[in-house]
Scaffold this active site. Structure first.
Site, PDB file in Angstrom:
ATOM      1  N   CYS A   1       8.738   2.024   8.115  1.00  0.00           N
ATOM      2  CA  CYS A   1       7.347   2.090   8.561  1.00  0.00           C
ATOM      3  C   CYS A   1       7.156   1.281   9.852  1.00  0.00           C
ATOM      4  O   CYS A   1       7.565   1.720  10.911  1.00  0.00           O
ATOM      5  CB  CYS A   1       6.407   1.640   7.451  1.00  0.00           C
ATOM      6  SG  CYS A   1       4.676   2.123   7.741  1.00  0.00           S
ATOM      7  N   HIS A  58       8.267   3.938   2.830  1.00  0.00           N
ATOM      8  CA  HIS A  58       8.618   2.639   2.253  1.00  0.00           C
ATOM      9  C   HIS A  58       9.553   2.798   1.046  1.00  0.00           C
ATOM     10  O   HIS A  58       9.102   2.753  -0.104  1.00  0.00           O
ATOM     11  CB  HIS A  58       7.358   1.909   1.784  1.00  0.00           C
ATOM     12  CG  HIS A  58       6.440   1.483   2.877  1.00  0.00           C
ATOM     13  ND1 HIS A  58       6.471   0.224   3.434  1.00  0.00           N
ATOM     14  CD2 HIS A  58       5.450   2.152   3.515  1.00  0.00           C
ATOM     15  CE1 HIS A  58       5.546   0.127   4.365  1.00  0.00           C
ATOM     16  NE2 HIS A  58       4.907   1.281   4.436  1.00  0.00           N
ATOM     17  N   GLU A  90      11.378   0.653  -0.180  1.00  0.00           N
ATOM     18  CA  GLU A  90      11.442  -0.630  -0.895  1.00  0.00           C
ATOM     19  C   GLU A  90      10.415  -0.743  -2.016  1.00  0.00           C
ATOM     20  O   GLU A  90      10.512  -1.666  -2.831  1.00  0.00           O
ATOM     21  CB  GLU A  90      11.254  -1.794   0.093  1.00  0.00           C
ATOM     22  CG  GLU A  90       9.858  -1.970   0.660  1.00  0.00           C
ATOM     23  CD  GLU A  90       9.582  -1.108   1.890  1.00  0.00           C
ATOM     24  OE1 GLU A  90       8.551  -1.346   2.550  1.00  0.00           O
ATOM     25  OE2 GLU A  90      10.385  -0.203   2.177  1.00  0.00           O
ATOM     26  N   ARG A 149      -0.268   4.330   6.143  1.00  0.00           N
ATOM     27  CA  ARG A 149      -0.567   4.206   7.577  1.00  0.00           C
ATOM     28  C   ARG A 149       0.716   4.415   8.378  1.00  0.00           C
ATOM     29  O   ARG A 149       1.042   3.640   9.276  1.00  0.00           O
ATOM     30  CB  ARG A 149      -1.187   2.836   7.885  1.00  0.00           C
ATOM     31  CG  ARG A 149      -2.563   2.626   7.286  1.00  0.00           C
ATOM     32  CD  ARG A 149      -3.106   1.257   7.647  1.00  0.00           C
ATOM     33  NE  ARG A 149      -3.262   1.102   9.099  1.00  0.00           N
ATOM     34  CZ  ARG A 149      -3.456  -0.068   9.701  1.00  0.00           C
ATOM     35  NH1 ARG A 149      -3.478  -1.182   9.008  1.00  0.00           N
ATOM     36  NH2 ARG A 149      -3.607  -0.115  11.011  1.00  0.00           N
ATOM     37  N   GLY A 154       4.872  -3.307   7.506  1.00  0.00           N
ATOM     38  CA  GLY A 154       3.834  -4.308   7.709  1.00  0.00           C
ATOM     39  C   GLY A 154       2.919  -3.825   8.817  1.00  0.00           C
ATOM     40  O   GLY A 154       2.581  -2.640   8.882  1.00  0.00           O
TER      41      GLY A 154
END
Length: 217
Positions: free
Chosen positions: A98, A197, A199, A157, A66
């Site tokens: 992340c 990530h 997920e 990012r 996030g």
């Protein structure tokens, strides 16, 4: 003997071993739903964590991807920052992806001066190290401890680890290109972090590794 009678006669340790681990997902911001689904597929019981009382009721915690500075501010708003630091000091297993990696670091570069972090892993992490949203990319990684071929990693990012402490195991690095050798997955004790990530890809091996870590305690 009836099944209920067998369960009743088990020791508390045996009943705990037979139960799925209760793994919290920090539900303040980010990829909460995706981590829930991955944990369920790996046989865990995911629990949304937004309060200290909910944190107290779980065996482990996932910190999702996030926006790390937003999540750190929300940790203070929801009065979770110090309880979470305390649980980590006590040995609670955790997995951060992340933004979660950034939050778990002992030192963060290129972040806001008021951003908070959790000191869960002895590492220095550089925030947004791979560039902005337009610089997002995917690559295949060799991941220590995972069989059946490379892990497809999605970087959005993303941070990387600039310094890994003496007690930190490096699990994956970028294999080639301009970022070759950059550290993107680490583990220290029962705390795991990836700058990518897992997920979002459907590959459950990283989550399964974490669930197995929690079960083995």
């Amino acid at each position: 003997m009836a099944r209920d009678s067998v369960i009743a006669e088990q020791t508390p340790q045996a009943r705990a071993a037979a139960s799925p681990p209760r793994i919290g997902v920090l539900g303040l911001q980010g990829d909460v739903r995706e981590h829930f689904a991955a944990l369920e597929h790996c046989g865990a019981e995911p629990v949304n964590v937004r309060r200290a009382s909910e944190l107290d009721a779980v065996d482990a915690l996932v910190l999702p991807g996030g926006e790390s500075t937003a999540i750190s501010k929300l940790l203070e708003v929801f009065e979770l920052l110090e309880p979470l630091r305390a649980r980590l000091r006590e040995g609670m297993p955790a997995f951060g992806s992340c933004a979660g990696m950034i939050l778990l670091a002992s030192e963060v570069l290129d972040t806001r001066p008021d951003a908070q972090h959790l000191f869960g892993i002895d590492m220095t992490v550089r925030r947004n190290a791979f560039g902005r949203q337009v610089d997002s990319f995917e690559t295949d990684l060799r991941f220590t401890g995972l069989d059946d071929g490379p892990v497809r990693a999605v970087f959005i990012r993303a941070p990387w680890v600039e310094r890994a402490g003496d007690g930190v195991e490096v699990l994956a690095t970028v294999p080639d290109g301009p970022f070759a050798g950059r550290i993107v997955a680490v583990r220290q004790g029962t705390v795991l972090a990836t700058s990518f990530h897992p997920e979002v890809t459907g590959d459950l091996r990283v989550h399964r590794m974490f669930v197995d870590m929690v079960r083995d305690l």
